[in-house]
Design an enzyme around this catalytic site. Structure first.
Site, PDB file in Angstrom:
ATOM      1  N   GLY A 124     -37.021  30.935  54.388  1.00  9.95           N
ATOM      2  CA  GLY A 124     -36.240  31.877  53.605  1.00  9.95           C
ATOM      3  C   GLY A 124     -34.787  31.992  54.014  1.00  9.95           C
ATOM      4  N   LEU A 128     -44.284  24.080  39.189  1.00  9.82           N
ATOM      5  CA  LEU A 128     -44.629  25.020  38.104  1.00  9.82           C
ATOM      6  C   LEU A 128     -44.905  24.230  36.817  1.00  9.82           C
ATOM      7  CD1 LEU A 128     -41.804  27.520  39.014  1.00  9.82           C
ATOM      8  CD2 LEU A 128     -44.259  28.013  39.195  1.00  9.82           C
ATOM      9  N   VAL A 169     -39.886  17.805  37.488  1.00 11.35           N
ATOM     10  CA  VAL A 169     -39.404  18.329  38.760  1.00 11.35           C
ATOM     11  C   VAL A 169     -38.011  17.794  39.134  1.00 11.35           C
ATOM     12  CG1 VAL A 169     -39.887  18.436  41.241  1.00 11.35           C
ATOM     13  CG2 VAL A 169     -41.755  18.626  39.610  1.00 11.35           C
ATOM     14  N   ASP A 170     -37.136  18.700  39.538  1.00 13.65           N
ATOM     15  CA  ASP A 170     -35.774  18.345  39.994  1.00 13.65           C
ATOM     16  C   ASP A 170     -34.968  17.635  38.918  1.00 13.65           C
ATOM     17  OD1 ASP A 170     -37.244  17.444  43.166  1.00 13.65           O
ATOM     18  OD2 ASP A 170     -36.519  19.398  42.471  1.00 13.65           O
ATOM     19  N   HIS A 213     -31.933  22.377  45.366  1.00 14.89           N
ATOM     20  CA  HIS A 213     -32.529  21.153  45.903  1.00 14.89           C
ATOM     21  C   HIS A 213     -31.567  20.515  46.900  1.00 14.89           C
ATOM     22  CE1 HIS A 213     -35.225  17.695  45.843  1.00 14.89           C
ATOM     23  NE2 HIS A 213     -34.160  16.930  45.793  1.00 14.89           N
ATOM     24  N   SER A 269     -27.904  20.735  45.298  1.00 19.83           N
ATOM     25  CA  SER A 269     -27.716  20.992  43.872  1.00 19.83           C
ATOM     26  C   SER A 269     -28.456  22.252  43.451  1.00 19.83           C
ATOM     27  CB  SER A 269     -28.281  19.826  43.046  1.00 19.83           C
ATOM     28  OG  SER A 269     -27.777  18.574  43.482  1.00 19.83           O
ATOM     29  N   ARG A 288     -44.410  25.036  45.231  1.00 19.03           N
ATOM     30  CA  ARG A 288     -45.460  24.751  44.254  1.00 19.03           C
ATOM     31  C   ARG A 288     -44.807  24.291  42.955  1.00 19.03           C
ATOM     32  NH1 ARG A 288     -50.060  23.310  45.689  1.00 19.03           N
ATOM     33  NH2 ARG A 288     -51.043  23.941  43.732  1.00 19.03           N
ATOM     34  N   ALA A 316     -24.140  24.412  53.313  1.00 22.92           N
ATOM     35  CA  ALA A 316     -23.595  24.239  51.948  1.00 22.92           C
ATOM     36  C   ALA A 316     -24.471  24.987  50.934  1.00 22.92           C
ATOM     37  CB  ALA A 316     -23.531  22.754  51.597  1.00 22.92           C
ATOM     38  N   GLU A 317     -25.789  24.940  51.119  1.00 24.09           N
ATOM     39  CA  GLU A 317     -26.724  25.633  50.218  1.00 24.09           C
ATOM     40  C   GLU A 317     -26.434  27.128  50.189  1.00 24.09           C
ATOM     41  OE1 GLU A 317     -30.538  24.747  51.906  1.00 24.09           O
ATOM     42  OE2 GLU A 317     -30.815  23.022  50.614  1.00 24.09           O
ATOM     43  N   ASN A 348     -33.273  26.646  40.650  1.00 32.34           N
ATOM     44  CA  ASN A 348     -33.782  26.084  41.900  1.00 32.34           C
ATOM     45  C   ASN A 348     -32.655  25.438  42.671  1.00 32.34           C
ATOM     46  OD1 ASN A 348     -35.778  25.064  43.803  1.00 32.34           O
ATOM     47  ND2 ASN A 348     -35.293  23.056  42.942  1.00 32.34           N
TER      48      ASN A 348
END
Ligand SMILES: Nc1nc2ccc(CNc3ccc(C(=O)NCCCC(=O)O)cc3)cc2c(=O)[nH]1
Ligand SMILES: N[C@@H]1O[C@H](COP(=O)(O)O)[C@@H](O)[C@H]1O
Length: 199
Positions: A11, A91, A142-143, A107, A134, A89, A171-172, A105
């Site tokens: 987290g 989705l 996905v992604d 990534h 990103s 997970r 960076a995130e 999201n």
């Protein structure tokens, strides 16, 4: 705007979102949901006095049943936007179709490069000199959703997976909060067809 954050582990991105929305009138994190219990992200939510809950996918016979419980918790909490922050997970279309355009999201690669569950390791193994992270709208594939923002992170010759992950996380923790605030403020949105960013 009311925001929920879905997590599965540490987290650190949840923490960045908490710190960036503290005192904000644009976005408020009202709920944290983890699919795993006893993860550090749940402690971070509690410390921040944010309602948290565990929805264990292993207690469900199908992905759809798990996602129905997710959807109902989010809807009951009056959530406007959902952030996936280390949520591991995949989705299904059931959930994505209900939340398309309100579900983002983060990534740890410069998509479309290095999709999947080990983006950092794959970039190192590929010998690229630049990777990054990103933020994208979540699509069934996905992604592969519309990209909102990216940050480049150079790979040093002596970088290990750990040192590179550290630089990518830094960076995130900048681009994810910024993307959420822009989305919550209505500065960006997904177009009706779900294939273009509108600013
Ligand atoms: N439909 C949709 N859902 C997602 C769920 C999580 C994440 C986070 N990044 C993730 C990217 C890849 C994986 C993955 O392949 N995990 C191994 C299989 C786990 C499982 O069986 O579920 C998980 C999360 C991204 C997406 C996305 O882009 N689209
Ligand atoms: N989806 C990826 O999973 C990791 C989660 O880290 P944390 O937010 O749980 O620290 C981050 O690298 C994120 O990009």
């Amino acid at each position: 705007k009311r925001v929920a954050v879905l997590i599965s582990g540490n987290g650190s991105n949840l923490q960045a979102l908490i710190d960036a929305t503290k005192g904000s009138t644009i976005a408020e994190i009202v709920l944290v949901i983890s699919n795993k219990d006893n993860v550090k992200g749940l402690e971070r939510a509690k410390l921040a006095n944010i309602t948290s809950m565990v929805i264990d996918h292993k207690l469900h016979n199908s992905r759809e049943s798990f996602e129905q419980q997710l959807d109902s918790a989010l809807t009951c909490a009056g959530v406007d936007f959902v952030c996936l922050a280390g949520f591991m997970r995949v989705l299904t279309g059931y959930f994505v179709s209900r939340w398309r355009g309100r579900l983002i999201n983060l990534h740890p690669s410069l998509l479309p490069a290095f999709k999947g569950a080990d983006a950092i390791g794959d970039a190192l193994a590929a010998g690229v000199r630049v990777t990054g992270c990103s933020v994208h709208f979540v699509e069934e594939s996905v992604d592969a959703g519309v990209i909102i923002s990216q940050a480049a992170v150079p790979i040093a010759i002596n970088d290990t997976k750990e040192t590179l992950a550290e630089k990518i996380h830094t960076a995130e923790h900048k681009i994810f909060p910024q993307a959420l605030l822009d989305l919550a403020a209505g500065k960006i949105r997904l177009n009706q067809e779900g294939n273009r960013l509108v600013t």
